[in-house]
Design a protein around this motif. Structure first.
Motif, short mmCIF file in Angstrom:
data_model
loop_
_atom_site.label_atom_id
_atom_site.label_comp_id
_atom_site.label_asym_id
_atom_site.label_seq_id
_atom_site.Cartn_x
_atom_site.Cartn_y
_atom_site.Cartn_z
N ARG A 169 8.91 -5.08 2.05
CA ARG A 169 7.48 -4.85 1.78
C ARG A 169 7.11 -3.42 2.17
O ARG A 169 6.35 -2.75 1.46
CB ARG A 169 6.63 -5.84 2.58
N SER A 170 7.70 -2.93 3.28
CA SER A 170 7.47 -1.54 3.68
C SER A 170 8.02 -0.58 2.65
O SER A 170 7.40 0.45 2.35
CB SER A 170 8.12 -1.28 5.05
N VAL A 171 9.20 -0.90 2.09
CA VAL A 171 9.79 -0.03 1.07
C VAL A 171 8.87 0.06 -0.15
O VAL A 171 8.61 1.15 -0.67
CB VAL A 171 11.18 -0.55 0.65
N ARG A 172 8.35 -1.09 -0.58
CA ARG A 172 7.46 -1.09 -1.75
C ARG A 172 6.17 -0.32 -1.46
O ARG A 172 5.68 0.44 -2.30
CB ARG A 172 7.14 -2.53 -2.15
N GLY A 173 5.61 -0.52 -0.26
CA GLY A 173 4.40 0.19 0.11
C GLY A 173 4.63 1.69 0.20
O GLY A 173 3.78 2.49 -0.24
N PHE A 174 5.76 2.07 0.76
CA PHE A 174 6.09 3.49 0.85
C PHE A 174 6.18 4.12 -0.53
O PHE A 174 5.62 5.20 -0.77
CB PHE A 174 7.42 3.69 1.59
N CYS A 175 6.89 3.47 -1.44
CA CYS A 175 7.08 4.04 -2.78
C CYS A 175 5.74 4.17 -3.52
O CYS A 175 5.50 5.17 -4.20
CB CYS A 175 8.06 3.18 -3.58
N LYS A 176 4.87 3.17 -3.37
CA LYS A 176 3.56 3.25 -4.00
C LYS A 176 2.78 4.44 -3.47
O LYS A 176 2.19 5.23 -4.23
CB LYS A 176 2.78 1.96 -3.74
N ASN A 177 2.82 4.62 -2.15
CA ASN A 177 2.13 5.73 -1.51
C ASN A 177 2.73 7.07 -1.93
O ASN A 177 2.01 8.03 -2.26
CB ASN A 177 2.20 5.56 0.01
#
Length: 284
Positions: free
Chosen positions: A74-82
């Motif tokens: 979930r952190s990976v997905r959030g990071f990429c979106k940001n």
């Protein structure tokens, strides 16, 4: 070259050690060449410490930190979106897949080694591939290790987590297959991929183990391992060298292409690992 380009270096989930990692040394060299360096790491305090050091040593202010926990998809997905909202360029992605063999599990219930060293970087790279293609020619550099040769993948038990050293070896083999498959799926799209064995380096990986083990390994590393500045040279070479660009999907040691064991060049296994990894990250 003084051309400004964006370098994203994705460190392991647990820590970044200033002055003692191959990737921090690579970041210094590339920031000095004009790169906008983004250090992605879970621990903001240690990351900011690394950023300050990179700025001082490279004499560049174009270095920053973004939070990323590779042990949490979930952190990976959030990071990429940001990242994709903030940054318009991504020219070089360095996957520092360096989680040592520890008997622990990620937040998504994968073994820590496999989850961080392979799946975290797999998802990160896939989510950033569109931007890498937009900024072509671009590169993906994935750190692996020569210990890949001591194990083979078992698709019935990719989460193998019994013997730490063997777990680590399997994750490093996964890095090799992953790097080859990145080259295949992006062929003709301007993205090149390289797997790098930086050598046995004097790094801070022992921080995950007991005091006695750390003391023993410090002596061994001092006697037999090379400084991180030396290990970083192959990473830098694959990030910027025009000669390296001729060996898409290659495995590099000491700034030159190196031979892999035959089983590590099996395109069918690399493709299967990619497909299985897609399913695992989707289900997590």
């Amino acid at each position: 070259s003084n051309q400004i380009f964006t370098l994203l270096t994705a460190l392991t989930a647990l820590t970044v050690q200033t002055s003692v990692t191959v990737v921090s040394e690579s970041a210094v060299a590339l920031a000095a060449r004009g790169a906008c360096v983004i250090v992605a790491c879970r621990d903001p305090d240690k990351a900011e410490e690394a950023v300050r050091e990179i700025k001082v040593r490279s004499r560049s202010l174009n270095v920053l930190h973004m939070e990323l926990d590779l042990a949490n998809l979930r952190s990976v997905r959030g990071f990429c979106k940001n990242f994709l909202q903030r940054e318009k360029r991504l020219d070089i992605l360095i996957n520092n897949a360096a989680m040592p063999g520890v008997l622990d599990w990620t937040d998504d219930s994968f073994s820590m080694c496999f989850g961080v060293n392979h799946l975290g970087h797999f998802l990160l790279t896939n989510l950033l591939l569109p931007r890498l293609k937009e900024c072509a020619p671009s590169r993906v550099v994935t750190l692996t290790c020569s210990t890949y040769k001591y194990q083979k993948l078992n698709f019935q038990d990719l989460n193998y987590n019994l013997l730490p050293f063997f777990t680590y070896c399997r994750s490093k083999l996964a890095n090799v297959y992953f790097s080859q498959e990145v080259a295949r799926v992006t062929e003709g799209k301007g993205v090149t991929s390289y797997a790098v064995h930086p050598g046995l380096v004097q790094s801070g990986w022992t921080c995950h183990y007991s005091v006695l083990f750390r003391m023993l390994m410090q002596v061994i590393m001092w006697m037999f391992f090379v400084p991180c500045e030396v290990g970083a040279q192959t990473v830098i070479y694959c990030a910027v060298s025009q000669e390296a660009a001729k060996h898409n999907g290659g495995y590099f040691v000491d700034c030159r292409p190196a031979a892999l064991r035959p089983f590590a060049r099996d395109a069918a296994v690399a493709k299967k690992l990619w497909e299985v990894s897609e399913r695992l990250v989707k289900e997590a």
